[in-house]
Design a protein around this motif. Structure first.
Motif, PDB file in Angstrom:
ATOM      1  N   MET A 109      10.473   3.580  -5.748  1.00  0.00           N
ATOM      2  CA  MET A 109       9.187   4.010  -5.220  1.00  0.00           C
ATOM      3  C   MET A 109       9.311   4.189  -3.716  1.00  0.00           C
ATOM      4  O   MET A 109       9.867   3.359  -3.023  1.00  0.00           O
ATOM      5  N   LYS A 110       8.816   5.288  -3.214  1.00  0.00           N
ATOM      6  CA  LYS A 110       8.928   5.594  -1.797  1.00  0.00           C
ATOM      7  C   LYS A 110       8.057   4.659  -0.969  1.00  0.00           C
ATOM      8  O   LYS A 110       6.925   4.375  -1.312  1.00  0.00           O
ATOM      9  N   GLU A 111       8.620   4.168   0.125  1.00  0.00           N
ATOM     10  CA  GLU A 111       7.869   3.285   1.021  1.00  0.00           C
ATOM     11  C   GLU A 111       6.785   4.080   1.726  1.00  0.00           C
ATOM     12  O   GLU A 111       7.002   5.222   2.133  1.00  0.00           O
ATOM     13  N   PRO A 112       5.595   3.496   1.885  1.00  0.00           N
ATOM     14  CA  PRO A 112       4.510   4.206   2.573  1.00  0.00           C
ATOM     15  C   PRO A 112       4.849   4.454   4.038  1.00  0.00           C
ATOM     16  O   PRO A 112       5.421   3.601   4.694  1.00  0.00           O
ATOM     17  N   LEU A 113       4.520   5.640   4.516  1.00  0.00           N
ATOM     18  CA  LEU A 113       4.739   5.977   5.920  1.00  0.00           C
ATOM     19  C   LEU A 113       3.525   5.631   6.767  1.00  0.00           C
ATOM     20  O   LEU A 113       3.605   5.609   7.973  1.00  0.00           O
ATOM     21  N   LEU A 114       2.416   5.400   6.123  1.00  0.00           N
ATOM     22  CA  LEU A 114       1.195   5.020   6.823  1.00  0.00           C
ATOM     23  C   LEU A 114       0.851   3.590   6.461  1.00  0.00           C
ATOM     24  O   LEU A 114       1.114   3.154   5.360  1.00  0.00           O
ATOM     25  N   LEU A 115       0.266   2.886   7.371  1.00  0.00           N
ATOM     26  CA  LEU A 115      -0.226   1.554   7.060  1.00  0.00           C
ATOM     27  C   LEU A 115      -1.663   1.664   6.616  1.00  0.00           C
ATOM     28  O   LEU A 115      -2.406   2.507   7.091  1.00  0.00           O
ATOM     29  N   SER A 116      -2.079   0.798   5.699  1.00  0.00           N
ATOM     30  CA  SER A 116      -3.438   0.914   5.185  1.00  0.00           C
ATOM     31  C   SER A 116      -4.493   0.856   6.272  1.00  0.00           C
ATOM     32  O   SER A 116      -5.535   1.455   6.135  1.00  0.00           O
ATOM     33  N   PHE A 125       0.440  -5.058 -12.870  1.00  0.00           N
ATOM     34  CA  PHE A 125       0.073  -3.665 -12.666  1.00  0.00           C
ATOM     35  C   PHE A 125       1.146  -2.869 -11.929  1.00  0.00           C
ATOM     36  O   PHE A 125       1.076  -1.642 -11.869  1.00  0.00           O
ATOM     37  N   GLN A 126       2.148  -3.526 -11.389  1.00  0.00           N
ATOM     38  CA  GLN A 126       3.155  -2.830 -10.596  1.00  0.00           C
ATOM     39  C   GLN A 126       3.958  -1.828 -11.427  1.00  0.00           C
ATOM     40  O   GLN A 126       4.083  -0.673 -11.054  1.00  0.00           O
ATOM     41  N   LYS A 127       4.503  -2.244 -12.548  1.00  0.00           N
ATOM     42  CA  LYS A 127       5.323  -1.343 -13.379  1.00  0.00           C
ATOM     43  C   LYS A 127       4.531  -0.149 -13.900  1.00  0.00           C
ATOM     44  O   LYS A 127       4.987   0.981 -13.771  1.00  0.00           O
ATOM     45  N   PRO A 128       3.357  -0.338 -14.511  1.00  0.00           N
ATOM     46  CA  PRO A 128       2.614   0.820 -15.024  1.00  0.00           C
ATOM     47  C   PRO A 128       2.269   1.835 -13.933  1.00  0.00           C
ATOM     48  O   PRO A 128       2.251   3.036 -14.179  1.00  0.00           O
ATOM     49  N   ILE A 129       2.016   1.373 -12.738  1.00  0.00           N
ATOM     50  CA  ILE A 129       1.632   2.298 -11.665  1.00  0.00           C
ATOM     51  C   ILE A 129       2.858   2.985 -11.074  1.00  0.00           C
ATOM     52  O   ILE A 129       2.802   4.163 -10.745  1.00  0.00           O
TER      53      ILE A 129
END
Length: 89
Positions: free
Chosen positions: A1-8, A84-88
């Motif tokens: 899974m690609k790491e987010p480039l933006l912080l929430s 929920f991590q795997k299904p998403i």
């Protein structure tokens, strides 16, 4: 899974009521950052709320495959409970 480039914490700055005039260019930037197909007519759903039982993530898991099948793009900038991590992903 690609790491987010933006912080929430940056999401509120990018998508605020003051920036609605720029929404297409901001959406395009978000799509580019995550390697998604860029397009104004592609529905892009973003989520910053934690993915948890408390937030009824089971409902999200039930519809996620259908959303992807009809062409939605999904961007999650949030934490998720282990179940929920795997299904998403």
């Amino acid at each position: 899974m690609k790491e987010p480039l933006l912080l929430s914490q940056d999401v509120h700055r990018i998508y605020s009521s003051k920036s609605l005039k720029k929404k297409f260019s901001e959406k395009e930037n978000l799509q580019k950052q995550y390697g998604l197909t860029v397009g104004k007519k592609i529905f892009c759903l973003g989520m910053t709320l934690s993915i948890s039982q408390k937030n009824k993530a089971n409902l999200l898991v039930e519809i996620i495959e259908g959303l992807l099948e009809i062409g939605f793009q999904l961007v999650f900038l949030s934490s998720a409970e282990e179940e929920f991590q795997k299904p998403i992903e």
